[in-house]
Structure formats: C-alpha cells, structure tokens
Design a protein around this motif. Structure first.
Motif, PDB file in Angstrom:
ATOM      1  N   GLU A 110       0.875  -1.245  -0.022  1.00  0.00           N
ATOM      2  CA  GLU A 110      -0.100   0.092  -0.047  1.00  0.00           C
ATOM      3  C   GLU A 110       0.657   1.258   0.024  1.00  0.00           C
ATOM      4  OE1 GLU A 110      -3.520   0.467   0.631  1.00  0.00           O
ATOM      5  OE2 GLU A 110      -3.849  -1.484  -0.415  1.00  0.00           O
ATOM      6  N   TRP A 111       2.237   1.123   0.155  1.00  0.00           N
ATOM      7  CA  TRP A 111       3.002   2.280   0.131  1.00  0.00           C
ATOM      8  C   TRP A 111       2.794   3.403   1.075  1.00  0.00           C
ATOM      9  CZ3 TRP A 111       7.275   0.586  -1.615  1.00  0.00           C
ATOM     10  CH2 TRP A 111       7.278  -0.366  -2.798  1.00  0.00           C
ATOM     11  N   LEU A 112       2.231   4.437   0.812  1.00  0.00           N
ATOM     12  CA  LEU A 112       1.705   5.359   1.530  1.00  0.00           C
ATOM     13  C   LEU A 112       0.971   5.357   2.465  1.00  0.00           C
ATOM     14  CD1 LEU A 112       2.467   8.482  -0.869  1.00  0.00           C
ATOM     15  CD2 LEU A 112       3.961   8.086   1.185  1.00  0.00           C
ATOM     16  N   GLY A 113       0.148   4.327   2.297  1.00  0.00           N
ATOM     17  CA  GLY A 113      -1.163   3.852   3.089  1.00  0.00           C
ATOM     18  C   GLY A 113      -0.989   2.897   4.121  1.00  0.00           C
ATOM     19  N   ASP A 114       0.411   2.330   4.202  1.00  0.00           N
ATOM     20  CA  ASP A 114       0.876   1.479   5.200  1.00  0.00           C
ATOM     21  C   ASP A 114       1.690   2.172   6.131  1.00  0.00           C
ATOM     22  OD1 ASP A 114       1.898  -0.646   6.448  1.00  0.00           O
ATOM     23  OD2 ASP A 114       2.294  -1.931   5.000  1.00  0.00           O
ATOM     24  N   PRO A 115       1.071   2.196   7.416  1.00  0.00           N
ATOM     25  CA  PRO A 115       2.035   2.960   8.560  1.00  0.00           C
ATOM     26  C   PRO A 115       3.380   2.326   8.476  1.00  0.00           C
ATOM     27  CG  PRO A 115      -0.176   2.273   9.198  1.00  0.00           C
ATOM     28  CD  PRO A 115      -0.060   1.694   7.996  1.00  0.00           C
ATOM     29  N   ARG A 116       3.592   1.235   8.247  1.00  0.00           N
ATOM     30  CA  ARG A 116       4.992   0.748   8.431  1.00  0.00           C
ATOM     31  C   ARG A 116       5.825   1.242   7.254  1.00  0.00           C
ATOM     32  NH1 ARG A 116       3.641  -5.426   8.634  1.00  0.00           N
ATOM     33  NH2 ARG A 116       2.331  -4.268   7.481  1.00  0.00           N
ATOM     34  N   LEU A 117       5.232   1.517   6.344  1.00  0.00           N
ATOM     35  CA  LEU A 117       6.001   1.758   5.060  1.00  0.00           C
ATOM     36  C   LEU A 117       6.154   3.134   4.612  1.00  0.00           C
ATOM     37  CD1 LEU A 117       5.134  -0.872   2.187  1.00  0.00           C
ATOM     38  CD2 LEU A 117       7.376  -0.426   3.273  1.00  0.00           C
ATOM     39  N   ALA A 118       5.075   3.985   5.214  1.00  0.00           N
ATOM     40  CA  ALA A 118       5.018   5.363   4.766  1.00  0.00           C
ATOM     41  C   ALA A 118       6.189   6.120   4.972  1.00  0.00           C
ATOM     42  CB  ALA A 118       3.779   5.966   5.509  1.00  0.00           C
ATOM     43  N   LEU A 119       6.796   5.978   6.170  1.00  0.00           N
ATOM     44  CA  LEU A 119       8.036   6.878   6.442  1.00  0.00           C
ATOM     45  C   LEU A 119       9.042   6.539   5.500  1.00  0.00           C
ATOM     46  CD1 LEU A 119       8.961   9.031   8.524  1.00  0.00           C
ATOM     47  CD2 LEU A 119       9.551   7.604   9.926  1.00  0.00           C
ATOM     48  N   TRP A 120       9.231   5.373   5.456  1.00  0.00           N
ATOM     49  CA  TRP A 120      10.197   4.967   4.374  1.00  0.00           C
ATOM     50  C   TRP A 120      10.058   5.430   2.902  1.00  0.00           C
ATOM     51  CZ3 TRP A 120      14.660   2.526   6.299  1.00  0.00           C
ATOM     52  CH2 TRP A 120      14.531   2.125   7.591  1.00  0.00           C
ATOM     53  N   CYS A 121       8.987   5.597   2.740  1.00  0.00           N
ATOM     54  CA  CYS A 121       8.622   6.009   1.065  1.00  0.00           C
ATOM     55  C   CYS A 121       8.951   7.421   0.966  1.00  0.00           C
ATOM     56  CB  CYS A 121       7.107   6.031   1.164  1.00  0.00           C
ATOM     57  SG  CYS A 121       6.594   4.259   0.888  1.00  0.00           S
ATOM     58  N   VAL A 122       8.853   8.330   2.298  1.00  0.00           N
ATOM     59  CA  VAL A 122       9.164   9.643   2.561  1.00  0.00           C
ATOM     60  C   VAL A 122      10.899   9.788   2.485  1.00  0.00           C
ATOM     61  CG1 VAL A 122       9.465  11.625   3.940  1.00  0.00           C
ATOM     62  CG2 VAL A 122       7.261  10.531   3.959  1.00  0.00           C
TER      63      VAL A 122
END
Lengths: 307, 199
Positions: free
Chosen positions: B52-64
């Motif tokens: 989900e990339w930005l929609g996933d709380p575990r992944l969102a910061l890594w996407c940023v």
C-alpha cells in the motif's frame, strides 16, 4: 550515498590504472579484475541514472495519455499524442495564472536581491570601517538558519504589517531569505577583483556610484550570473514560504503551491492527465534552463557547502 | 572518466526541480492501484506483493525517506566530486605504483583528504532531514501519514501554528528544532575531528 560516490571515485582510479597499463607500468596483469569492476561500477552509475530519469520520463509520457490509459496501463507508451490535457491545465486549471504570479514575484525579488546583495557585498568586501566584520558575520550567520524556525514569528510580523497574502510582502521575504548567501558569495568574488581598476576610475573622477555600477559590476559579471541563477532556482522553487505567507485567493497562488492545489482539485475531478500536463509544464522550463546553465548551477549550489 | 559529466548532470536533475513537483510525482508513483511502482511489480510477476506504500503505516516513512534520497543524491555527488577533483593526481599514481588497489586508495587517500567535505555534507544532510516538511505535507496521506507515521517535527510545528493556532507552542518547537540541529552539527564536527591534512 556511499554507493554512488564510491564507484565514481573507483572508476576514476580505474582510468588512471588503465592509463598505466597502456604505458606498460602494470606488470601484474590485473587488467581482467579491473575490467570486471569497471563494468560493475558503470552498471551502478547507469542504474542510478535510470532511477533518476525514469520517473521524470514517466511523468512526461503520462501527460500525453488519456485518463483511462494512465489508470489501466501506467507503463505503456501513449496511444497517440493527446495534447488536450495541456490546454485544460493551462487555461481551466489556472496554470497560466500560477506561472504569471510566480514570474511577478520572482522578477521582483530577484532584481531586489541582486541589487541589494551586490551593493552590500561590495561595501563589505572593499571598504574598511568599524563593524564591517560584525555585519558580515551577521549576514553569513543567516545562512545556517533554517526558515522553519522563524516561520511563526515571521507570519505575525507580516500580519501586523498588513503584508500577508500580498506580493510585495512575499518579495520582501524572498529578498531577506536570499541575501545571506548572495552577500557571502559576492563579497568573496569582489575581494578577488583587482583594486587598480577601481582606483583608476576614482582618479578619472568617477563617483562611488559610478565606479560601482559601471566598473565593478561588469567585472563581477561571472559571479553575478552564478548567484543569480542560484537565487532564481531557490525562489522559483520555494514552497514553504508561500504556503504560509500567501494563503489568500485561489488565483493568487504561486506555481509550486498551485501545483499542489491542482493535484487536490484534479484528484476530485479524476483529471489525471491534466495534472500530469501541469506537472510537466512546470518541470520542463526549469530542466531546460538547468541543462543550458548546468556549470553555473552546480557551482552555485555547492559553493555554500564547500567553503 | 568518459561520460562522467553526463552522469553528474543527470543526477542533479531532482535538485533543480521544486520539491512540490518531486513530491507530487512520487505520490502518483506510490499510488497502490495505478501507480508506476505497483504496476511495475505486476509486470515482473510480483503482483502478489502490491504494498500500500503511503497507506501502510509501516512503509509510509520509508517512502518519504526514499523520495528524499532520490532528490538529494545528486547534490552530494556533485559536492564530493568537486572535492575529489582538487586532490592531486600524483597521489593516486604514487599509491598505484606502490601496489595499492582501488579499495585501499579510496580509504587511504580519497577519504582522508575529503574529510572536511564529508563533514560539511553530514551537517547539511542533518539540516535537510530535519526539514522534510514539504515532502510530508504534500505527499503523505492526511497529511501526516496513516496513524501519524510520517509526522516529522517540522510538519508538527506547522500544524500546531497554522491549523491549531498555538503560535507560542509552535515557536517553542522551532527553538527545540534549532537546538537539536545545533547539537547534531556539534556532535558531527566534534566526533569527526581529525588531523587537518594540507596538500
């Protein structure tokens, strides 16, 4: 970061080693290993170049597609050149107004920055007076000061002076924001210019004003161009300051703000091609200008860090 | 090296673009349904992954973080290569004649002579990282990310000041941010202090 810089360095060492091999100095026959590593480092360099360009190319490609194509096949090339999105973005979605607004503000602030910055730098670099160093370091200290810190007080200062949501207010803030680096860069530049020319002008009866504008400024042209391009990019791309200080009417927004507003409004309408057209429209002029002036841009952007 | 100028120009592209353009671009690339990333995963046969990339709380910061790395690598490539080009060539030739390999020349010659630039780079990066406001505000859901996962200090300051009207609290946050930045710069410069090499 280490991943990308190391190959750069490694490969330049390789070239010098290859040069050695050609002159016969490399006796141990390590050419094979060097070749493999060379391919490896070239591979990484190429990979990152692709990573940088692919998203940009993807945006350009999407700008020519229909909305349906963007959704169903993001990576496929467009079925034809659909340019109607560009017209929609330019007129209906206010892109033309955003461009004009940005142009007005940046023209005003760039002219002000260059005029005030070069005058201050000239005086600080060439004249000795008590407090000279103090003023200089006050300006230079401003370089290490993140804008976000001063944001809230700045907002209230602007509000009390009735400059909030006005272009003159924004121009003044942009000038203040750009002056430290401009003065730092240009005073270093003025210091390297020969004093004899200015003295000759004085002896011939030129006033200080005349000496500055007709003798010193033309001599400082390369420095002025570098710092001018640097300031142009910084002010044109500025997002934080207008987001806080320019929150008035929709059609008074600057380009970066406008793009974000566009993303929200076109998102509701589902007009993705219009949005991509807007993005590419904002992207291409800057990239084109950068490719033409890339030497000055890189020199300007890294000069502050290298000192 | 052949083509190194072209690489430098290309790597620098993201630096000249407004952060608003970069953040918007990646917002679409991260789109879970029709974004470039997930459709690329589909294309290579990994359609079972589809994060989900930005929609996933575990992944969102890594996407940023990925976006910030993407846009800032070019600056450091140009910065370091400008520093490296001022290192005399003779040093490398001497080292190569003495039988040093490339790893050795990098760690024994390039890095020590480049140390000042590396340190400045660290300080710059610290300031830049603490100021990731634009990417978070434009790109992440909310904004601020799902479950506040991408809420950075500068964005928190902005919401406190201009959404909640707590100007005093926001100013305090700003001063705290300044102290953190100064501490970081001080620690980097102190820990990284080495003998200054003249050449």
């Amino acid at each position: 970061m280490a991943v990308t810089t190391e190959p750069t360095e490694g490969s330049s060492a390789v070239t010098s080693r290859a040069g050695k091999a050609r002159t016969g100095a490399d006796r141990r026959g390590t050419g094979g290993e060097g070749g493999v590593l060379n391919v490896f480092s070239h591979g990484i360099l190429l990979l990152w170049a692709l990573m940088v360009t692919l998203p940009l190319l993807w945006a350009v490609m999407s700008a020519f597609k229909t909305d349906r194509e963007i959704f169903t096949s993001p990576w496929a090339p467009p079925s034809g050149l659909h340019v109607d999105a560009w017209g929609r973005a330019w007129s209906q979605a206010h892109m033309s107004e955003y461009f004009l607004n940005s142009l007005i503000v940046v023209a005003g602030s760039l002219a002000g920055t260059m005029l005030l910055g070069s005058m201050a730098a000239y005086v600080l670099a060439r004249f000795d007076f008590p407090g000279n160093r103090f003023i200089y370091f006050l300006f230079v200290g401003g370089m290490s000061f993140p804008v976000i810190l001063a944001l809230v007080p700045l907002f209230f200062v602007m509000k009390n002076m009735h400059l909030l949501n006005t272009y003159p207010g924004l121009i003044l803030v942009y000038i203040a924001y750009s002056l430290p680096f401009t003065i730092f860069f240009l005073s270093g530049f003025f210091r390297t210019l020969p004093t004899s020319v200015a003295e000759a002008a004085m002896i011939d009866g030129a006033s200080h004003t005349r000496t500055f504008f007709q003798v010193m400024l033309p001599m400082a042209k390369p420095g002025l161009i570098s710092v001018g391009i640097f300031n142009f990019l910084g002010q044109w791309n500025q997002y934080l300051l207008p987001t806080v200080l320019n929150v008035g009417d929709e059609d008074k927004k600057l380009l970066p703000q406008g793009l974000v507003a566009l993303a929200v409004s076109q998102g509701y309408k589902g007009d993705w091609s219009g949005l991509f057209a807007g993005l590419v429209m904002a992207m291409l002029p800057v990239l084109a200008a950068y490719i033409v002036f890339q030497r000055q841009v890189q020199a300007g952007l890294t000069a502050g860090a290298l000192k | 090296m052949r083509g190194s100028n072209v690489y430098k120009i290309v790597y620098f592209f993201p630096q000249v673009l407004s952060i608003a353009i970069v953040a918007l671009l990646f917002q679409f690339a991260y789109n879970p349904n029709s974004g470039a990333l997930n459709s690329f995963l589909d294309a290579v046969g990994l359609d079972s992954v589809r994060p989900e990339w930005l929609g996933d709380p575990r992944l969102a910061l890594w996407c940023v973080m990925a976006v910030m790395v993407w846009s800032n690598v070019g600056f450091y490539v140009v910065l370091f290569s400008a520093g490296m080009s001022s290192i005399p060539r003779d040093f490398y030739e001497a080292a190569l004649l003495d039988g040093a390999n490339r790893v050795q020349t990098f760690f024994r010659i390039t890095l020590p002579l480049l140390w000042d630039t590396v340190q400045t780079g660290w300080v710059y990066m610290g300031i830049m990282a603490l100021d990731s406001f634009a990417v978070v505000q434009i790109m992440t859901v909310g904004p601020g990310g799902p479950d506040y996962s991408t809420e950075v200090l500068s964005f928190y300051l902005y919401t406190k000041a201009f959404r909640d009207g707590q100007a005093g609290y926001a100013t305090t946050l700003g001063v705290a941010l300044l102290i953190v930045t100064l501490l970081f710069a001080g620690v980097v410069l102190k820990l990284g202090r080495r003998e200054r090499l003249e050449y």
